[in-house]
Design a protein around this motif. Structure first.
Motif, PDB file in Angstrom:
ATOM      1  N   VAL A 198       1.188  -1.222   0.360  1.00  0.00           N
ATOM      2  CA  VAL A 198       0.210  -0.260  -0.123  1.00  0.00           C
ATOM      3  C   VAL A 198       0.742   1.555  -0.172  1.00  0.00           C
ATOM      4  O   VAL A 198       1.713   1.473   1.146  1.00  0.00           O
ATOM      5  CB  VAL A 198      -1.049  -0.107   1.121  1.00  0.00           C
ATOM      6  N   PHE A 199       0.520   1.730  -1.044  1.00  0.00           N
ATOM      7  CA  PHE A 199       1.623   3.600  -1.382  1.00  0.00           C
ATOM      8  C   PHE A 199       1.351   4.634  -1.026  1.00  0.00           C
ATOM      9  O   PHE A 199      -0.242   4.457  -0.885  1.00  0.00           O
ATOM     10  CB  PHE A 199       1.782   3.272  -2.608  1.00  0.00           C
ATOM     11  N   MET A 200       1.415   5.222   0.096  1.00  0.00           N
ATOM     12  CA  MET A 200       1.030   7.152   0.375  1.00  0.00           C
ATOM     13  C   MET A 200       2.178   7.441   0.079  1.00  0.00           C
ATOM     14  O   MET A 200       2.835   8.066   1.089  1.00  0.00           O
ATOM     15  CB  MET A 200       0.485   6.564   1.858  1.00  0.00           C
ATOM     16  N   VAL A 201       2.236   8.028  -1.048  1.00  0.00           N
ATOM     17  CA  VAL A 201       3.128   9.138  -1.539  1.00  0.00           C
ATOM     18  C   VAL A 201       3.127  11.043  -1.243  1.00  0.00           C
ATOM     19  O   VAL A 201       2.449  10.698  -2.029  1.00  0.00           O
ATOM     20  CB  VAL A 201       3.378   8.286  -3.062  1.00  0.00           C
ATOM     21  N   HIS A 202       3.909  11.183  -1.028  1.00  0.00           N
ATOM     22  CA  HIS A 202       3.847  12.553  -0.404  1.00  0.00           C
ATOM     23  C   HIS A 202       2.380  13.474  -0.253  1.00  0.00           C
ATOM     24  O   HIS A 202       1.639  14.218  -0.862  1.00  0.00           O
ATOM     25  CB  HIS A 202       4.929  13.360  -1.598  1.00  0.00           C
ATOM     26  N   MET A 203       0.825  12.022   0.805  1.00  0.00           N
ATOM     27  CA  MET A 203       0.287  12.714   1.183  1.00  0.00           C
ATOM     28  C   MET A 203      -0.312  12.154   2.885  1.00  0.00           C
ATOM     29  O   MET A 203      -1.282  12.719   2.760  1.00  0.00           O
ATOM     30  CB  MET A 203      -0.554  11.977   0.121  1.00  0.00           C
ATOM     31  N   TYR A 204       0.356  11.405   2.743  1.00  0.00           N
ATOM     32  CA  TYR A 204       0.193  10.981   4.063  1.00  0.00           C
ATOM     33  C   TYR A 204      -0.429  12.833   5.140  1.00  0.00           C
ATOM     34  O   TYR A 204      -1.163  12.547   6.033  1.00  0.00           O
ATOM     35  CB  TYR A 204       1.105  10.535   4.630  1.00  0.00           C
TER      36      TYR A 204
ATOM     37  N   VAL B 181       5.862   7.753   1.474  1.00  0.00           N
ATOM     38  CA  VAL B 181       7.213   8.570   0.895  1.00  0.00           C
ATOM     39  C   VAL B 181       6.230  10.076   1.154  1.00  0.00           C
ATOM     40  O   VAL B 181       5.469  10.528   0.920  1.00  0.00           O
ATOM     41  CB  VAL B 181       7.700   8.382  -0.738  1.00  0.00           C
ATOM     42  N   ASP B 182       7.688  10.975   2.073  1.00  0.00           N
ATOM     43  CA  ASP B 182       7.194  12.076   2.752  1.00  0.00           C
ATOM     44  C   ASP B 182       8.827  12.829   2.905  1.00  0.00           C
ATOM     45  O   ASP B 182       9.786  12.708   1.943  1.00  0.00           O
ATOM     46  CB  ASP B 182       6.719  12.334   4.098  1.00  0.00           C
ATOM     47  N   VAL B 183       8.163  14.159   2.879  1.00  0.00           N
ATOM     48  CA  VAL B 183       9.354  14.654   3.207  1.00  0.00           C
ATOM     49  C   VAL B 183       9.819  15.167   4.754  1.00  0.00           C
ATOM     50  O   VAL B 183       8.956  15.642   6.127  1.00  0.00           O
ATOM     51  CB  VAL B 183       9.406  16.513   2.345  1.00  0.00           C
ATOM     52  N   ASP B 184      11.102  15.618   5.070  1.00  0.00           N
ATOM     53  CA  ASP B 184      11.429  15.899   6.432  1.00  0.00           C
ATOM     54  C   ASP B 184      10.987  17.223   6.747  1.00  0.00           C
ATOM     55  O   ASP B 184      12.305  18.436   6.814  1.00  0.00           O
ATOM     56  CB  ASP B 184      13.007  15.234   7.039  1.00  0.00           C
ATOM     57  N   ARG B 185       9.962  17.784   7.440  1.00  0.00           N
ATOM     58  CA  ARG B 185       9.921  19.061   7.976  1.00  0.00           C
ATOM     59  C   ARG B 185       8.364  18.993   8.555  1.00  0.00           C
ATOM     60  O   ARG B 185       7.329  18.097   8.256  1.00  0.00           O
ATOM     61  CB  ARG B 185       9.852  20.242   6.670  1.00  0.00           C
ATOM     62  N   SER B 186       8.239  20.501   8.387  1.00  0.00           N
ATOM     63  CA  SER B 186       6.761  20.066   9.856  1.00  0.00           C
ATOM     64  C   SER B 186       5.728  20.110   9.203  1.00  0.00           C
ATOM     65  O   SER B 186       5.271  20.047   7.115  1.00  0.00           O
ATOM     66  CB  SER B 186       6.565  21.471   9.630  1.00  0.00           C
TER      67      SER B 186
ATOM     68  N   GLU C 161      12.066  -0.929   7.296  1.00  0.00           N
ATOM     69  CA  GLU C 161      12.621  -0.102   6.820  1.00  0.00           C
ATOM     70  C   GLU C 161      12.838   1.441   6.769  1.00  0.00           C
ATOM     71  O   GLU C 161      11.509   2.245   6.850  1.00  0.00           O
ATOM     72  CB  GLU C 161      12.802  -0.885   5.388  1.00  0.00           C
ATOM     73  N   PHE C 162      13.876   2.325   7.290  1.00  0.00           N
ATOM     74  CA  PHE C 162      13.424   3.645   6.824  1.00  0.00           C
ATOM     75  C   PHE C 162      15.347   4.011   5.665  1.00  0.00           C
ATOM     76  O   PHE C 162      16.206   3.581   5.959  1.00  0.00           O
ATOM     77  CB  PHE C 162      13.907   4.657   8.250  1.00  0.00           C
ATOM     78  N   HIS C 163      14.897   4.564   4.769  1.00  0.00           N
ATOM     79  CA  HIS C 163      15.481   5.429   3.983  1.00  0.00           C
ATOM     80  C   HIS C 163      15.833   6.506   3.409  1.00  0.00           C
ATOM     81  O   HIS C 163      14.384   7.124   3.380  1.00  0.00           O
ATOM     82  CB  HIS C 163      16.006   4.745   2.605  1.00  0.00           C
ATOM     83  N   ARG C 164      17.071   7.676   3.599  1.00  0.00           N
ATOM     84  CA  ARG C 164      16.767   8.480   2.419  1.00  0.00           C
ATOM     85  C   ARG C 164      17.515   8.799   1.289  1.00  0.00           C
ATOM     86  O   ARG C 164      18.374   8.090   0.882  1.00  0.00           O
ATOM     87  CB  ARG C 164      17.452   9.538   3.669  1.00  0.00           C
ATOM     88  N   LYS C 165      16.661   9.375   0.224  1.00  0.00           N
ATOM     89  CA  LYS C 165      17.479   9.367  -0.637  1.00  0.00           C
ATOM     90  C   LYS C 165      16.996  10.397  -1.246  1.00  0.00           C
ATOM     91  O   LYS C 165      16.082  11.454  -1.474  1.00  0.00           O
ATOM     92  CB  LYS C 165      16.195   7.987  -1.818  1.00  0.00           C
ATOM     93  N   PRO C 166      17.832  11.583  -2.152  1.00  0.00           N
ATOM     94  CA  PRO C 166      17.760  12.621  -3.378  1.00  0.00           C
ATOM     95  C   PRO C 166      16.393  11.632  -4.361  1.00  0.00           C
ATOM     96  O   PRO C 166      16.224  12.849  -4.975  1.00  0.00           O
ATOM     97  CB  PRO C 166      19.347  12.861  -3.389  1.00  0.00           C
ATOM     98  N   GLU C 167      16.888  11.263  -4.609  1.00  0.00           N
ATOM     99  CA  GLU C 167      15.695  10.141  -6.271  1.00  0.00           C
ATOM    100  C   GLU C 167      14.534  11.041  -6.056  1.00  0.00           C
ATOM    101  O   GLU C 167      13.674  11.521  -6.624  1.00  0.00           O
ATOM    102  CB  GLU C 167      15.933   9.586  -6.491  1.00  0.00           C
ATOM    103  N   ILE C 168      13.752  10.919  -4.002  1.00  0.00           N
ATOM    104  CA  ILE C 168      12.579  10.883  -4.102  1.00  0.00           C
ATOM    105  C   ILE C 168      11.910  11.990  -2.937  1.00  0.00           C
ATOM    106  O   ILE C 168      11.510  12.476  -2.906  1.00  0.00           O
ATOM    107  CB  ILE C 168      12.134   9.553  -2.687  1.00  0.00           C
ATOM    108  N   ALA C 169      13.396  13.037  -3.076  1.00  0.00           N
ATOM    109  CA  ALA C 169      13.326  14.209  -3.033  1.00  0.00           C
ATOM    110  C   ALA C 169      12.435  14.192  -1.530  1.00  0.00           C
ATOM    111  O   ALA C 169      11.520  14.816  -0.933  1.00  0.00           O
ATOM    112  CB  ALA C 169      11.971  15.015  -3.310  1.00  0.00           C
ATOM    113  N   GLY C 170      12.770  13.089  -0.417  1.00  0.00           N
ATOM    114  CA  GLY C 170      12.674  13.083   0.938  1.00  0.00           C
ATOM    115  C   GLY C 170      12.626  11.870   1.467  1.00  0.00           C
ATOM    116  O   GLY C 170      13.873  11.224   1.064  1.00  0.00           O
ATOM    117  N   TYR C 171      12.235  10.883   2.254  1.00  0.00           N
ATOM    118  CA  TYR C 171      12.287   9.771   2.765  1.00  0.00           C
ATOM    119  C   TYR C 171      11.720   8.771   2.570  1.00  0.00           C
ATOM    120  O   TYR C 171      10.365   8.789   2.333  1.00  0.00           O
ATOM    121  CB  TYR C 171      12.570   9.825   3.974  1.00  0.00           C
ATOM    122  N   TYR C 172      11.970   7.553   2.997  1.00  0.00           N
ATOM    123  CA  TYR C 172      10.861   5.718   2.279  1.00  0.00           C
ATOM    124  C   TYR C 172      11.247   4.901   3.933  1.00  0.00           C
ATOM    125  O   TYR C 172      11.980   5.347   4.465  1.00  0.00           O
ATOM    126  CB  TYR C 172      11.857   5.425   1.634  1.00  0.00           C
ATOM    127  N   ALA C 173       9.483   5.185   4.207  1.00  0.00           N
ATOM    128  CA  ALA C 173       9.710   4.652   5.403  1.00  0.00           C
ATOM    129  C   ALA C 173       8.792   3.472   5.346  1.00  0.00           C
ATOM    130  O   ALA C 173       7.102   3.616   4.449  1.00  0.00           O
ATOM    131  CB  ALA C 173       8.912   5.386   6.958  1.00  0.00           C
TER     132      ALA C 173
END
Length: 252
Positions: A149-155, A181-186, A210-222
């Motif tokens: 189940v994907f929730m990309v830049h929307m959570y 997939v999201d961005v580490d900010r407020s 799993e947790f990764h920070r990747k420049p390709e996704i403009a944020g992090y992967y959890a």
């Protein structure tokens, strides 16, 4: 009219007015009845539609979707859900990855976006894609149906994250994963700090896998797995991210 009878009439009228006032329901907030058993998020919620990142070509140039799908180990024949699908950047790429024997369910609460996605799916003849509207507190996913189940830049835009994520839990097949997939900010700036995301997901019955920070996704992967059980809604406690200490405070 004067005297005791007049006083009695006035008293009865006053009592009646109190009775009517007491019977009036207390003013409600804007929460839906289906969310009221769950706690409200103890944080700001990002406004919808403000998380536009870049064009699909730009995202492909930095290999975003392939990076995410590789991390998630999406394979041919898999069954996946794309929550907050919008106009389908991930939907169409997931459809290609899972192939004819796989299935993609695209979900969103924006009817206009889903109509545009429907036209895209029809034009591209993506027979392995289904489209379904959701609600702000319920993605309305069928139970035990998805490998991912994907929730990309929307959570960060989900107005009822505890109710919403709690209702994602039963949709996973054994061994299934939820990918955020999201961005580490407020959260009022179209992102969410990883510690807060992990706390909220764990509160409703998930565990970080799993947790990764990747420049390709403009944020992090959890990536999360379902815990053996999920809590009752009334036992869920909202998470609060502690403010970071200033440099002066840390030096004291």
């Amino acid at each position: 009219m004067t005297g005791p009878l007049a006083f009695r009439s006035i008293t009865l009228a006053v009592l009646a007015s109190f009775a009517v006032a007491a019977c009036k329901p207390a003013p409600k907030d804007n929460r839906s009845d289906t969310a009221r058993a769950f706690p409200k998020a103890d944080r700001p919620i990002s406004k919808l539609g403000g998380n536009s990142f870049s064009t699909e070509r730009d995202r492909d140039d930095r290999n975003e979707a392939n990076t995410v799908m590789d991390l998630a180990a999406v394979k041919p024949g898999a069954s996946v859900a794309d929550i907050g699908a919008g106009e389908g950047y991930y939907t169409v790429r997931l459809a290609e990855r899972v192939g004819a024997k796989g299935r993609v369910l695209a979900q969103d609460i924006d009817g206009d976006a889903l109509r545009r996605l429907g036209s895209r799916v029809e034009k591209d003849r993506l027979d392995n894609v289904s489209i379904k509207p959701g609600s702000p507190d319920d993605p309305r996913l069928p139970e035990r149906s998805f490998d991912r189940v994907f929730m990309v830049h929307m959570y960060h835009e989900v107005t009822e994250p505890y109710a919403f994520a709690w209702r994602v839990w039963p949709s996973l097949k054994p061994g299934g994963r939820v990918v955020v997939v999201d961005v580490d900010r407020s959260t009022d700036q179209h992102g969410i700090p990883p510690a807060l995301l992990i706390c909220e997901m764990e509160a409703v019955g998930f565990r970080l896998d799993e947790f990764h920070r990747k420049p390709e996704i403009a944020g992090y992967y959890a990536q999360f797995v379902a815990a053996p059980t999920r809590p009752e809604p009334g036992s869920i406690r909202p998470c609060r991210l502690k403010p970071a200490k200033s440099a002066d405070a840390q030096g004291r």
